[in-house]
Design a protein around this motif. Structure first.
Motif, PDB file in Angstrom:
ATOM      1  N   GLU A 264       0.825  -1.206   0.000  1.00 13.08           N
ATOM      2  CA  GLU A 264       0.000   0.000   0.000  1.00 13.08           C
ATOM      3  C   GLU A 264       0.862   1.260   0.000  1.00 13.08           C
ATOM      4  OE1 GLU A 264      -3.210   0.328  -0.383  1.00 13.08           O
ATOM      5  OE2 GLU A 264      -3.438  -1.856  -0.562  1.00 13.08           O
ATOM      6  N   TYR A 266       3.926   1.647  -1.292  1.00 16.03           N
ATOM      7  CA  TYR A 266       4.733   1.870  -2.488  1.00 16.03           C
ATOM      8  C   TYR A 266       4.046   1.457  -3.795  1.00 16.03           C
ATOM      9  CZ  TYR A 266       8.706   2.541   0.684  1.00 16.03           C
ATOM     10  OH  TYR A 266       9.556   3.013   1.650  1.00 16.03           O
ATOM     11  N   LYS A 267       2.744   1.182  -3.769  1.00 16.83           N
ATOM     12  CA  LYS A 267       2.088   0.652  -4.962  1.00 16.83           C
ATOM     13  C   LYS A 267       2.106   1.627  -6.142  1.00 16.83           C
ATOM     14  CE  LYS A 267      -2.599   1.943  -3.464  1.00 16.83           C
ATOM     15  NZ  LYS A 267      -3.940   1.407  -3.109  1.00 16.83           N
ATOM     16  N   ASP A 268       2.268   2.912  -5.872  1.00 15.89           N
ATOM     17  CA  ASP A 268       2.315   3.895  -6.958  1.00 15.89           C
ATOM     18  C   ASP A 268       3.740   4.311  -7.312  1.00 15.89           C
ATOM     19  OD1 ASP A 268      -0.501   3.984  -7.165  1.00 15.89           O
ATOM     20  OD2 ASP A 268      -0.620   5.396  -5.487  1.00 15.89           O
ATOM     21  N   ASP A 269       4.723   3.715  -6.671  1.00 16.39           N
ATOM     22  CA  ASP A 269       6.129   4.026  -6.944  1.00 16.39           C
ATOM     23  C   ASP A 269       6.643   3.056  -8.004  1.00 16.39           C
ATOM     24  OD1 ASP A 269       8.916   4.442  -6.922  1.00 16.39           O
ATOM     25  OD2 ASP A 269       8.851   5.081  -4.827  1.00 16.39           O
ATOM     26  N   GLU A 270       6.883   3.541  -9.194  1.00 19.98           N
ATOM     27  CA  GLU A 270       7.280   2.677 -10.308  1.00 19.98           C
ATOM     28  C   GLU A 270       8.698   2.131 -10.170  1.00 19.98           C
ATOM     29  OE1 GLU A 270       6.627   4.744 -13.952  1.00 19.98           O
ATOM     30  OE2 GLU A 270       4.430   4.776 -13.720  1.00 19.98           O
TER      31      GLU A 270
END
Length: 347
Positions: A264, A266-270
């Protein structure tokens, strides 16, 4: 009396004498307070010297009795199995068996062998219990624990206690130091499969230590499509690989308490992703439990069971953080150390 009758009588007497001799050297393991949840499951006593089963039975009541004999003092265990979500778990209690041991009495409580009393036999059992008690008393001081285990190992490296002590040191000293201690063992103790297996594993660990390039694995996606670890690792992202199994309670706890919050966060950290690799398990088991577990990160199935050999680990969960170029950044990290390693990498 005819010669034929005489010879038959002599044979019978010899056989009786042998039975009496064996009985005199046999030890008895009695187990009480066995919960009903264990009924129908196996209970065994095993030698760790050559992994042979000394005696076994199927639990049918709250009391069980096993008998065996050994020719020399050796490390062994009392083992029992019970059902857990996703399969069957085996628990055990280490015991040092010796020729002539009278009685070993064990009690099971809350799926643990909580009390073992031994009369006769090897005095190493009392020493093993004293070591365990002392380790628990100093467990709040890691340096003291390591120092005590090392000094006690050196005092016992030529008896079965050496096996127990050196195996306890596996994950708290360096692989190099552990292998140095292993090389100092007597041939009789070095032959224990536990020792040879750990030595083999640690030699592999040195080949996949931090800073080395990842080793590829052939796996399957949940739909059966062939895939490789290299399809995810070494592709420009930090990849946290969780080697786990559906039947492994600690694996599930680590996923729920550590990996879910991490996902949750880091889910948007590519730059980062989590990857599960199912080991020592099956596709069928994963399909049975995937909806229940509902892990949102990709899962691979190591159906060839090569991951542990490739990366030098014997227990799960086992987590490795790979750098974007595919090198091993951190390995064997658990709990808060996982979050710390990722935060340091992404900082």
């Amino acid at each position: 009396m005819s010669i034929k009758t005489f010879n038959r009588t002599r044979f019978i007497l010899a056989a009786l004498a042998m039975m009496i001799s064996i009985t005199a050297k046999a030890f008895v393991v009695t187990v009480d307070s066995i919960p009903e949840q264990l009924y129908g499951y196996p209970m065994t006593i095993k030698s760790w010297l050559d992994n042979r089963t000394l005696d076994s039975l199927q639990v049918k009541s709250s009391h069980a009795e096993l008998r065996a004999q050994v020719k020399e003092t050796e490390l062994g265990s009392l083992n029992f199995s019970f059902e857990v979500p996703g399969g069957v778990c085996t628990n055990y209690k280490l015991i040092i068996f010796a020729p002539g041991t009278d009685t070993i009495k064990a009690i099971i409580k809350n799926y643990e062998i909580c009390d073992v009393k031994i009369s006769g036999g090897s005095d190493l059992n009392a020493k093993m219990q004293a070591i365990d008690k002392h380790v628990k008393s100093i467990s709040s001081s890691p340096d003291s624990t390591v120092s005590y285990l090392i000094s006690t190992f050196k005092e016992n490296k030529n008896n079965p206690l050496g096996v127990l002590l050196l195996s306890s040191l596996q994950r708290i000293i360096s692989a190099e130091e552990w292998l140095e201690f292993y090389d100092s063992l007597s041939p009789a103790i070095k032959q224990y499969p536990l020792m040879t297996d750990i030595a083999k594993t640690l030699r592999v660990t040195l080949m996949t230590k931090e800073g080395t390039m990842f080793k590829n694995l052939d796996c399957l996606l949940p739909d059966g499509t062939p895939v490789q670890l290299s399809d995810y690792v070494g592709k420009g992202k930090y990849v946290l690989v969780d080697f786990w199994a559906t039947w492994c309670g600690p694996c599930r706890a680590e996923a729920a308490n550590v990996l879910m919050p991490l996902y949750e966060k880091y889910k948007d950290d590519e730059r980062f992703m989590i990857l599960g690799v199912l080991v020592l398990d099956s596709m069928e088991s994963f399909k049975l439990h995937k909806d229940e577990l509902n892990y949102p990160w990709p899962q691979l199935i190591d159906e060839s069971h090569t991951a542990g050999t490739a990366y030098g680990f014997q227990s799960i969960p086992y987590l490795i953080l790979f750098a974007p170029d595919g090198t091993v950044l951190r390995r064997d990290i658990r709990g808060a150390a996982i979050d710390e390693a990722i935060a340091a990498a992404l900082d």
